[in-house]
Design a protein around this motif. Structure first.
Motif, mmCIF file in Angstrom:
data_model
loop_
_atom_site.group_PDB
_atom_site.id
_atom_site.type_symbol
_atom_site.label_atom_id
_atom_site.label_comp_id
_atom_site.label_asym_id
_atom_site.label_seq_id
_atom_site.Cartn_x
_atom_site.Cartn_y
_atom_site.Cartn_z
ATOM 1 N N ALA A 1 6.316 -81.173 -78.364
ATOM 2 C CA ALA A 1 6.243 -82.540 -77.838
ATOM 3 C C ALA A 1 7.652 -83.121 -77.658
ATOM 4 N N LEU B 1 9.353 -84.638 -74.336
ATOM 5 C CA LEU B 1 9.720 -86.064 -74.281
ATOM 6 C C LEU B 1 11.219 -86.315 -74.406
ATOM 7 N N PHE C 1 2.022 -87.612 -72.290
ATOM 8 C CA PHE C 1 2.914 -86.594 -71.713
ATOM 9 C C PHE C 1 2.675 -86.523 -70.211
#
Ligand code: ADP
Length: 376
Positions: A203, A207, A260
């Motif tokens: 993640a 990000l 996302f």
């Protein structure tokens, strides 16, 4: 004349250069292996003065690392005691994944993200196959070599998890990467904790910032639940029996896509399987590696083509007499910086110091599972 001490020669082998950083158990410095000309990183671990636990951690790390040999695991080249410290000699790694993620000059393509995640999972799959948990997976423990290879480092907190009734301390993870079962106080847990942490790293690659930045364990769980919805009993039947379980107000999960927006469907599918609440239902590392995310286009980038922070100047054997100040090794926000070592070694000294202590037989036993280290 006394016979030359063969042990001294081995310790003499390394020429200290600048300090790279300070870890949990001591200073890490750069050095040159005069036998091979190879640059190495020496982790100096204080022994003797500290509590048994720290010593044991060090010994555990050595024993584990000695057994772990894989292209995606940092190699332990050598280990020797010197002046009450244990010196662990590792292959030198140029940078780490945290520096890559934070570097705003770096663009990470979907193929690059896939490659970094794949190498992370490959190293982890190797550990899990050997029944070893890493337990401290986070971007700054994923080191990157000059050829772009990513390798897992810092097994200081890892330990064998083969025995079924073994109880672990649950306060081992950097909070942001901690699985919900650990946050609820699970005393017995498995490889799923590393999968959850790897999902947080995945993640973070997507990000370019840490995903769930809790300020306390309670807050961390709150952040997890607002991202994925409060777990229900049918989703995670064992949750209510965990020692620190507390009921949270029910919140539904927002669509994962909303968190996302740039990720592909395959990436989101893998992410959701890695972020499964029930550790028994969570995907294993091996299954994650077999997920179609890794076989669908774009294929993972070649490691040597991966973007990395600008290379830092390498110390070479021929540099020993250079009179220069310390080299700045990384951006100022990163902990990896040059600084004089407290007990005398100066990074900019005219002649690099030698690690010149005795390399005697080194044995230490512990009262746990009697790790015996002899002349490692
Ligand atoms: P911690 O215990 O805080 O996780 P470590 O003791 O593993 O930290 O390492 C401290 C610092 O030393 C790291 O931030 C890194 O900059 C540097 N370092 C550790 N291992 C290596 C290595 N193999 N090559 C280069 N630098 C390293």
């Amino acid at each position: 004349m006394a016979a030359p001490d063969p042990s001294k020669k081995v310790a003499d082998r390394y020429l200290k250069r600048e300090v790279l950083g300070e870890g949990t158990y001591g200073v890490v410095y750069k050095a040159i292996d005069t036998h091979t000309g190879q640059t190495v990183a020496i982790k100096k671990i204080r022994l003797g003065k500290q509590k048994e636990g720290v010593n044991f951690t060090a010994l555990r790390e050595i024993k584990l690392l000695k057994e772990l040999k894989d292209p995606n695991i940092v190699e332990l080249i050598d280990a020797f005691p010197h002046k009450g410290n244990l010196h662990l000699v590792f292959e030198f790694m140029e940078t780490d994944l945290e520096a890559v993620i934070r570097d705003r000059n770096i663009f990470l393509s979907p193929a690059d993200t896939k490659s970094y995640l794949q190498m992370t999972l490959k190293g982890l799959a190797y550990c899990h196959k050997k029944w070893v948990l890493h337990r401290d997976m986070k971007p700054n423990n994923l080191l990157i070599g000059s050829n772009g290879q990513l390798k897992l480092a810092d097994f200081g907190l890892a330990r064998m998890f083969g025995s079924p009734h073994r109880r672990f301390t649950h306060q081992v993870f950097a909070r942001w990467y901690r699985a919900p079962e650990l946050l609820f106080g699970a005393k017995q847990y498995g490889s799923g904790v590393d999968v959850w942490a790897s999902a947080c790293i995945f993640a973070e690659l997507l990000l370019r910032r840490p995903f769930l930045q809790g300020t306390s364990d309670i807050d961390q769980l709150g952040k997890i639940f607002s991202a994925f919805g409060t777990p229900t009993a049918s989703q995670w039947p064992d949750m209510v029996y965990l020692p620190d379980y507390v009921e949270y107000q029910y919140v539904p999960a927002p669509p994962l896509r909303s968190l996302f927006p740039m990720a592909t469907d395959d990436a989101l599918d893998l992410l959701s399987k890695m972020f499964t609440y029930d550790p028994k239902a969570r995907i294993s590392v091996q299954q994650a590696l077999e997920h179609r995310y890794f076989s669908s286009a774009p294929l993972p980038s070649d490691p040597d083509k991966l973007p990395r922070p600008a290379p830092k100047r390498e110390s070479k054997a021929s540099d020993f007499n250079l009179q220069e100040g310390p080299t700045v090794l990384s951006p100022p926000r990163k902990s990896r910086r040059v600084m004089p070592e407290r007990d005398g070694f100066e990074g900019n000294s005219q002649q690099a110091d030698k690690v010149d202590g005795g390399f005697g037989d080194f044995r230490q036993t512990t009262d746990d599972n009697s790790v015996l280290i002899e002349h490692i």
